[in-house]
Write a protein that holds these residues in place. Structure first.
Motif, short mmCIF file in Angstrom:
data_model
loop_
_atom_site.label_atom_id
_atom_site.label_comp_id
_atom_site.label_asym_id
_atom_site.label_seq_id
_atom_site.Cartn_x
_atom_site.Cartn_y
_atom_site.Cartn_z
N TRP A 277 5.65 5.69 -6.64
CA TRP A 277 5.44 4.28 -7.06
C TRP A 277 5.86 3.45 -5.78
O TRP A 277 6.54 3.76 -4.77
CB TRP A 277 6.56 3.87 -8.00
CG TRP A 277 6.03 4.59 -9.46
CD1 TRP A 277 6.28 5.65 -9.91
CD2 TRP A 277 5.23 3.53 -10.43
NE1 TRP A 277 5.93 5.75 -11.26
CE2 TRP A 277 5.38 4.63 -11.55
CE3 TRP A 277 4.84 2.29 -10.49
CZ2 TRP A 277 4.72 4.13 -12.74
CZ3 TRP A 277 4.29 2.11 -11.90
CH2 TRP A 277 4.35 3.00 -13.00
N ARG A 278 5.13 2.18 -5.80
CA ARG A 278 5.61 1.41 -4.46
C ARG A 278 7.09 0.84 -4.94
O ARG A 278 7.38 0.32 -5.97
CB ARG A 278 4.60 0.27 -4.49
CG ARG A 278 4.97 -0.82 -3.46
CD ARG A 278 3.76 -1.87 -3.20
NE ARG A 278 4.36 -2.92 -2.16
CZ ARG A 278 3.55 -3.33 -1.45
NH1 ARG A 278 2.29 -3.62 -1.77
NH2 ARG A 278 4.07 -4.49 -0.60
N LYS A 279 8.09 0.94 -3.96
CA LYS A 279 9.29 0.30 -4.10
C LYS A 279 9.35 -1.06 -4.24
O LYS A 279 8.67 -1.80 -3.33
CB LYS A 279 10.17 1.06 -2.91
CG LYS A 279 10.27 2.41 -2.72
CD LYS A 279 11.06 2.85 -1.53
CE LYS A 279 11.30 4.30 -1.40
NZ LYS A 279 11.99 4.46 -0.06
N LYS A 280 10.26 -1.64 -4.81
CA LYS A 280 10.57 -3.15 -4.74
C LYS A 280 10.99 -3.55 -3.45
O LYS A 280 12.01 -2.74 -2.88
CB LYS A 280 11.27 -3.41 -5.98
CG LYS A 280 10.59 -3.29 -7.38
CD LYS A 280 11.67 -3.77 -8.38
CE LYS A 280 11.09 -3.37 -9.78
NZ LYS A 280 12.04 -3.73 -10.90
N GLN A 281 10.84 -4.77 -2.90
CA GLN A 281 11.16 -5.36 -1.70
C GLN A 281 12.24 -5.85 -1.56
O GLN A 281 12.56 -6.58 -2.60
CB GLN A 281 9.92 -5.84 -0.96
CG GLN A 281 8.80 -5.01 -0.73
CD GLN A 281 7.62 -5.95 0.11
OE1 GLN A 281 7.65 -7.08 0.19
NE2 GLN A 281 6.78 -5.31 0.78
N GLN B 209 3.42 0.58 4.80
CA GLN B 209 2.96 0.82 3.49
C GLN B 209 3.32 2.01 2.89
O GLN B 209 3.84 2.23 1.79
CB GLN B 209 1.64 0.36 3.54
CG GLN B 209 0.86 -0.95 3.65
CD GLN B 209 1.52 -1.86 2.24
OE1 GLN B 209 1.32 -1.20 1.15
NE2 GLN B 209 1.74 -2.76 2.91
N LEU C 127 6.81 2.10 1.87
CA LEU C 127 7.03 1.17 0.58
C LEU C 127 6.93 2.26 -0.48
O LEU C 127 7.34 2.13 -1.54
CB LEU C 127 6.35 0.16 0.44
CG LEU C 127 6.56 -1.07 1.46
CD1 LEU C 127 5.54 -2.06 1.39
CD2 LEU C 127 7.79 -1.53 0.73
N TYR C 128 6.13 3.25 -0.26
CA TYR C 128 5.60 4.19 -1.32
C TYR C 128 6.61 5.33 -1.51
O TYR C 128 6.34 6.55 -1.98
CB TYR C 128 4.11 4.51 -1.34
CG TYR C 128 3.26 3.58 -1.94
CD1 TYR C 128 3.12 3.67 -3.39
CD2 TYR C 128 2.74 2.59 -1.36
CE1 TYR C 128 2.32 2.60 -3.87
CE2 TYR C 128 2.11 1.61 -1.80
CZ TYR C 128 1.83 1.86 -3.31
OH TYR C 128 0.90 0.79 -3.88
#
Length: 62
Positions: free
Chosen positions: A58-62, A13, A16-17
């Motif tokens: 921001w959270r990255k797109k997977q 997590q 991802l950020y």
């Protein structure tokens, strides 16, 4: 509350950020993860005293 039961899920997590683990140095050598009691993570926009930068995390797109 933290919804994950595994530390590795928490680390994913953070990644991802845009947070990345900072390697530890001990006597000039990199310590292995098994020897590391504390893990430190960094993000270029996570700076003490600059709450306005938090809007860039921001959270990255997977």
């Amino acid at each position: 509350w933290f919804k994950h039961q595994h530390f590795s899920a928490f680390v994913r997590q953070l990644n991802l950020y845009g947070f990345h683990k900072i390697p530890h140095l001990q006597q000039g050598d990199l310590r292995s993860d098994t020897d590391t009691e504390f893990w430190n993570f960094a993000h270029p926009d996570f700076i003490r005293g600059h709450p306005e930068l938090l809007l860039r995390i921001w959270r990255k797109k997977q």
